[in-house]
Enzyme design. Structure first.
Site, short mmCIF file in Angstrom:
data_model
loop_
_atom_site.label_atom_id
_atom_site.label_comp_id
_atom_site.label_asym_id
_atom_site.label_seq_id
_atom_site.Cartn_x
_atom_site.Cartn_y
_atom_site.Cartn_z
N ASP A 63 43.59 38.47 32.41
CA ASP A 63 44.78 37.61 32.20
C ASP A 63 45.89 37.76 33.26
O ASP A 63 46.96 37.20 33.07
CB ASP A 63 45.40 37.87 30.82
CG ASP A 63 44.88 36.88 29.79
OD1 ASP A 63 44.07 36.01 30.16
OD2 ASP A 63 45.30 36.98 28.62
N LYS A 120 43.75 35.64 37.89
CA LYS A 120 42.76 35.53 38.98
C LYS A 120 42.22 34.10 39.12
O LYS A 120 42.13 33.57 40.22
CB LYS A 120 41.58 36.48 38.71
CG LYS A 120 41.98 37.94 38.65
CD LYS A 120 40.82 38.83 38.26
CE LYS A 120 40.36 38.64 36.84
NZ LYS A 120 41.37 39.01 35.82
N THR A 121 41.85 33.52 37.99
CA THR A 121 41.23 32.19 38.05
C THR A 121 42.27 31.13 38.42
O THR A 121 42.00 30.23 39.23
CB THR A 121 40.54 31.87 36.71
OG1 THR A 121 39.62 32.93 36.42
CG2 THR A 121 39.77 30.56 36.78
N HIS A 142 37.40 41.15 32.17
CA HIS A 142 37.04 41.88 30.96
C HIS A 142 36.18 43.09 31.29
O HIS A 142 35.32 43.03 32.17
CB HIS A 142 36.28 40.99 30.00
CG HIS A 142 36.90 39.64 29.82
ND1 HIS A 142 36.89 38.69 30.81
CD2 HIS A 142 37.57 39.12 28.79
CE1 HIS A 142 37.53 37.62 30.38
NE2 HIS A 142 37.95 37.85 29.15
N1 LIG Z 1 54.00 32.37 34.65
C1 LIG Z 1 52.81 32.42 35.20
N2 LIG Z 1 51.69 32.44 34.43
C2 LIG Z 1 50.50 32.50 35.03
C3 LIG Z 1 50.37 32.55 36.45
N3 LIG Z 1 49.05 32.62 36.76
C4 LIG Z 1 48.38 32.60 35.59
N4 LIG Z 1 49.24 32.52 34.55
C5 LIG Z 1 48.88 32.46 33.12
O1 LIG Z 1 48.23 33.66 32.75
C6 LIG Z 1 47.14 33.41 31.86
C7 LIG Z 1 45.85 33.99 32.41
O2 LIG Z 1 45.49 33.32 33.60
P1 LIG Z 1 43.98 33.35 34.16
O3 LIG Z 1 44.01 32.71 35.49
O4 LIG Z 1 43.03 32.83 33.17
O5 LIG Z 1 43.76 34.92 34.30
P2 LIG Z 1 42.44 35.71 34.74
O6 LIG Z 1 42.91 36.90 35.46
O7 LIG Z 1 41.50 34.80 35.43
O8 LIG Z 1 41.85 36.13 33.33
P3 LIG Z 1 40.33 36.67 33.00
O9 LIG Z 1 39.36 35.86 33.81
O10 LIG Z 1 40.20 36.41 31.52
O11 LIG Z 1 40.34 38.10 33.36
C8 LIG Z 1 47.10 31.89 31.66
O12 LIG Z 1 47.79 31.57 30.49
C9 LIG Z 1 47.82 31.39 32.89
O13 LIG Z 1 48.42 30.12 32.68
C10 LIG Z 1 51.57 32.54 37.24
O14 LIG Z 1 51.57 32.58 38.46
N5 LIG Z 1 52.74 32.48 36.55
MG LIG Z 2 39.45 34.38 34.99
#
Ligand SMILES: Nc1nc2c(ncn2[C@@H]2O[C@H](COP(=O)(O)OP(=O)(O)OP(=O)(O)O)[C@@H](O)[C@H]2O)c(=O)[nH]1
Ligand SMILES: [Mg+2]
Length: 389
Positions: free
Chosen positions: A22, A25-26, A85
């Site tokens: 969270d 990354k994505t 994860h």
């Molecule tokens: N305010 C803010 N929120 C963000 C930003 N980037 C991501 N988010 C929020 O953070 C949450 C997780 O973002 P993801 O891109 O799914 O995170 P991840 O690291 O890929 O998560 P996993 O693949 O589950 O490990 C989402 O609700 C996004 O909208 C950012 O730059 N600013």
């Molecule tokens: Mg992701």
């Protein structure tokens, strides 16, 4: 196969996003493709196209869908977005093994979390030499807190031998850049500049015999079986004879693609799909190795230096002893192995020890090869092969 051929005009590098669940990354991966698409450096890949499961996306001889491709002014990149994860550390281990550099995504709001540290440790173990830090969610963070997070991240990198003082740490917002906010679009540009300048073009072993660890196997109706993965060393061309170790078969490469574009020759570092003549779909699996015939001999006994993760790093809380039988992740293979600790007989979490391992089956091994040790779904050790017995 599609019409437009892949033309090699810039050095190709493999990078990826890693970091705690969270932390964004994505979202950042999608933002990078958007910012570069607007500059003509590839196609925008929206969030939900990156995050979907490979099975849903497997079509044609396209490569592992967790990869996206893009170009900066000076380089062509394949980018793998790694899941955060804990269950996916296995993917992280096999995905990271081919990375020339990594973007460590750390939320400026949360700072270092357990998987942030675990991924840095694994990156070191699998030989990722350069890490650029994206302090993400900077749009929502408080400046002073973000300064503290930056200090913390630099210390973490230094603790793992990465030279945390020199590493670029760039404050970004994947989310705002994705929304087109100019300030944060510029932050993603700055991150890409840092990757372009800080991660060197690696030395590729082009003269070595061809070797590709199989990541995925697909079938194209009417064409045959396709294997995908990153070329570890050497080169391969359509018409070349290859050996599939694990499937114990020899065959010929009848097609070659990268990101859906046909290519004449694939070389070390390229992410490719190989069409193999007359190999049944179920004869070849992830973990097998495609190599120049006779160039590697699989074996199952080796000695290694093994680092047993401490409990704080997510490892075991109790010592391990001779007779221990965890899973070994070697290249893309996942094999059970029996550990002999020799004279000492016991290793505690936090120790680095010399071990002799007997794997459940033969795999291509060589000194210097890195591996991870997993037990009950978590990483408990990381090591390097010192000698093949
Ligand atoms: N305010 C803010 N929120 C963000 C930003 N980037 C991501 N988010 C929020 O953070 C949450 C997780 O973002 P993801 O891109 O799914 O995170 P991840 O690291 O890929 O998560 P996993 O693949 O589950 O490990 C989402 O609700 C996004 O909208 C950012 O730059 N600013
Ligand atoms: Mg992701």
């Amino acid at each position: 196969m599609s019409k437009t051929a892949y033309i090699r005009t810039k050095p190709h590098l493999n990078i990826g996003t890693m970091g705690h669940v969270d932390h964004g990354k994505t979202t950042l991966t999608a933002a990078i493709t958007k910012v570069l698409a607007e500059r003509g450096g590839g196609a925008f890949v929206p969030f939900d196209r990156i995050d979907r499961a490979p099975e849903e996306a497997a079509r044609g001889i396209t490569i592992n869908i967790a990869h996206v491709e893009y170009e900066t002014d000076t380089r062509h990149y394949a980018h793998v977005d790694m899941p955060g994860h804990a269950d996916y550390v296995k993917n992280m281990v096999t995905g990271a093994a081919q990375l020339d550099g990594a973007i460590l995504v750390v939320s400026a709001l949360d700072g270092i979390m357990p998987q942030t540290a675990e991924h840095v440790l694994l990156a070191r173990q699998v030989g990722v030499d350069h890490i650029v830090v994206a302090l993400n969610k900077a749009d929502a963070g408080d400046e002073e807190l973000t300064d503290l997070v930056e200090l913390e991240v630099r210390e973490l990198l230094t603790a793992h031998g990465y030279g945390g003082d020199a590493a670029p740490v760039v404050r970004v917002s994947g989310l705002k850049a994705l929304e087109g906010d100019p300030r944060w679009t510029a932050s993603v540009e700055a991150l890409l500049d840092a990757v372009d300048t800080y991660v060197p073009v690696p030395e590729r072993y082009l003269d070595a015999p061809f070797l590709l660890p199989v990541e995925n196997v697909l079938t194209i109706t009417g064409r045959g079986t396709v294997v995908t993965g990153a070329v570890e060393r050497g080169t391969v061309r359509v018409g070349d004879k290859v050996q599939v170790l694990g499937a114990d078969t020899e065959t010929v490469v009848t097609g070659l693609e990268t990101f859906g574009k046909p290519m004449e020759e694939a070389q070390a570092g390229d992410n490719v799909a190989l069409l193999l003549r007359g190999v049944p779909r179920d004869a070849v699996r992830r973990g097998h190795v495609v190599a120049a015939p006779g160039s590697v001999t699989p074996s199952r006994r080796f000695t290694a230096r093994l680092y047993v993760l401490s409990a704080r790093e997510g490892g075991r809380t109790t010592p391990l002893s001779t007779g221990y039988r965890p899973q070994f992740y070697i290249r893309t293979a996942d094999v059970v192995g029996n550990v002999d600790l020799g004279g000492a007989g016991v290793a505690r979490p936090g120790d680095t020890v010399t071990v002799t391992v007997e794997l459940g089956r033969d795999v291509p091994l060589e000194p210097g090869l890195g591996f991870a040790v997993r037990e009950g779904g978590r990483t408990v050790g990381a090591g390097t092969v010192t000698e093949v017995v």
